[in-house]
Write a protein that holds these residues in place. Structure first.
Motif, short mmCIF file in Angstrom:
data_model
loop_
_atom_site.label_atom_id
_atom_site.label_comp_id
_atom_site.label_asym_id
_atom_site.label_seq_id
_atom_site.Cartn_x
_atom_site.Cartn_y
_atom_site.Cartn_z
N GLY A 1 -38.34 13.71 47.25
CA GLY A 1 -38.35 14.92 48.06
C GLY A 1 -36.96 15.52 48.22
O GLY A 1 -35.96 15.00 47.72
N TYR A 2 -36.94 16.61 48.95
CA TYR A 2 -35.71 17.38 49.14
C TYR A 2 -34.61 16.54 49.79
O TYR A 2 -33.45 16.61 49.40
CB TYR A 2 -36.01 18.62 49.98
CG TYR A 2 -34.79 19.44 50.31
CD1 TYR A 2 -34.15 20.19 49.33
CD2 TYR A 2 -34.28 19.46 51.60
CE1 TYR A 2 -33.02 20.93 49.62
CE2 TYR A 2 -33.15 20.21 51.91
CZ TYR A 2 -32.53 20.94 50.91
OH TYR A 2 -31.41 21.68 51.21
N ASP A 3 -34.98 15.74 50.80
CA ASP A 3 -33.97 14.96 51.51
C ASP A 3 -33.29 13.94 50.60
O ASP A 3 -32.09 13.70 50.71
CB ASP A 3 -34.58 14.26 52.73
CG ASP A 3 -34.93 15.24 53.84
OD1 ASP A 3 -34.32 16.33 53.89
OD2 ASP A 3 -35.82 14.92 54.64
N SER A 4 -34.04 13.34 49.69
CA SER A 4 -33.48 12.39 48.74
C SER A 4 -32.50 13.09 47.79
O SER A 4 -31.41 12.58 47.52
CB SER A 4 -34.61 11.73 47.95
OG SER A 4 -34.10 10.87 46.97
N TRP A 5 -32.90 14.24 47.29
CA TRP A 5 -32.04 15.02 46.40
C TRP A 5 -30.77 15.45 47.14
O TRP A 5 -29.66 15.30 46.63
CB TRP A 5 -32.79 16.25 45.89
CG TRP A 5 -31.90 17.21 45.15
CD1 TRP A 5 -31.51 17.12 43.85
CD2 TRP A 5 -31.28 18.38 45.68
NE1 TRP A 5 -30.67 18.17 43.54
CE2 TRP A 5 -30.53 18.97 44.66
CE3 TRP A 5 -31.29 18.99 46.93
CZ2 TRP A 5 -29.79 20.12 44.84
CZ3 TRP A 5 -30.57 20.16 47.10
CH2 TRP A 5 -29.83 20.72 46.07
N LYS A 6 -30.94 15.96 48.35
CA LYS A 6 -29.81 16.44 49.13
C LYS A 6 -28.81 15.31 49.41
O LYS A 6 -27.60 15.49 49.35
CB LYS A 6 -30.30 17.04 50.45
CG LYS A 6 -29.24 17.75 51.23
CD LYS A 6 -29.82 18.43 52.46
CE LYS A 6 -28.74 19.03 53.31
NZ LYS A 6 -29.25 19.65 54.53
N ALA A 7 -29.32 14.10 49.70
CA ALA A 7 -28.45 12.96 49.98
C ALA A 7 -27.62 12.59 48.74
O ALA A 7 -26.43 12.28 48.86
CB ALA A 7 -29.28 11.76 50.44
N ALA A 8 -28.24 12.64 47.57
CA ALA A 8 -27.52 12.31 46.33
C ALA A 8 -26.42 13.32 46.06
O ALA A 8 -25.30 12.95 45.67
CB ALA A 8 -28.49 12.25 45.16
N ILE A 9 -26.71 14.59 46.28
CA ILE A 9 -25.72 15.64 46.06
C ILE A 9 -24.60 15.54 47.10
O ILE A 9 -23.41 15.65 46.78
CB ILE A 9 -26.38 17.03 46.10
CG1 ILE A 9 -27.41 17.18 44.97
CG2 ILE A 9 -25.33 18.14 46.03
CD1 ILE A 9 -26.86 16.99 43.58
#
Length: 82
Positions: free
Chosen positions: A64-72
């Motif tokens: 989800g978005y939160d996982s992607w955002k955390a990686a970035i």
């Protein structure tokens, strides 16, 4: 300094240079790579560290978005804007 032969071998030294081991050559290559990386600005460093687009899409799909955002954000935190 090695002469690169057509068959890919590196057996012959050029002139009267001192031979070094593969490990010593690897240390030198790593130092040069670090110097080159350290000379980059923050945006180039970020670009080299971000996950590939395929990995980012995978993060979005599976985490989800939160996982992607955390990686970035992890990369952004590692190389902050000056």
């Amino acid at each position: 300094i090695f002469a690169y032969e057509l068959d890919g071998s590196q057996d012959h030294l050029i002139g009267d240079k001192t031979a070094i081991t593969e490990q010593e050559a690897e240390i030198i290559r790593n130092e040069i790579e670090k110097i080159n990386f350290d000379s980059l600005n923050y945006s180039d460093k970020r670009a080299s560290e971000y996950p590939s687009f395929a990995e980012q899409f995978d993060l979005l799909y599976h985490g989800g978005y939160d996982s992607w955002k955390a990686a970035i954000q992890e990369v952004k935190d590692q190389y902050p804007k000056p």
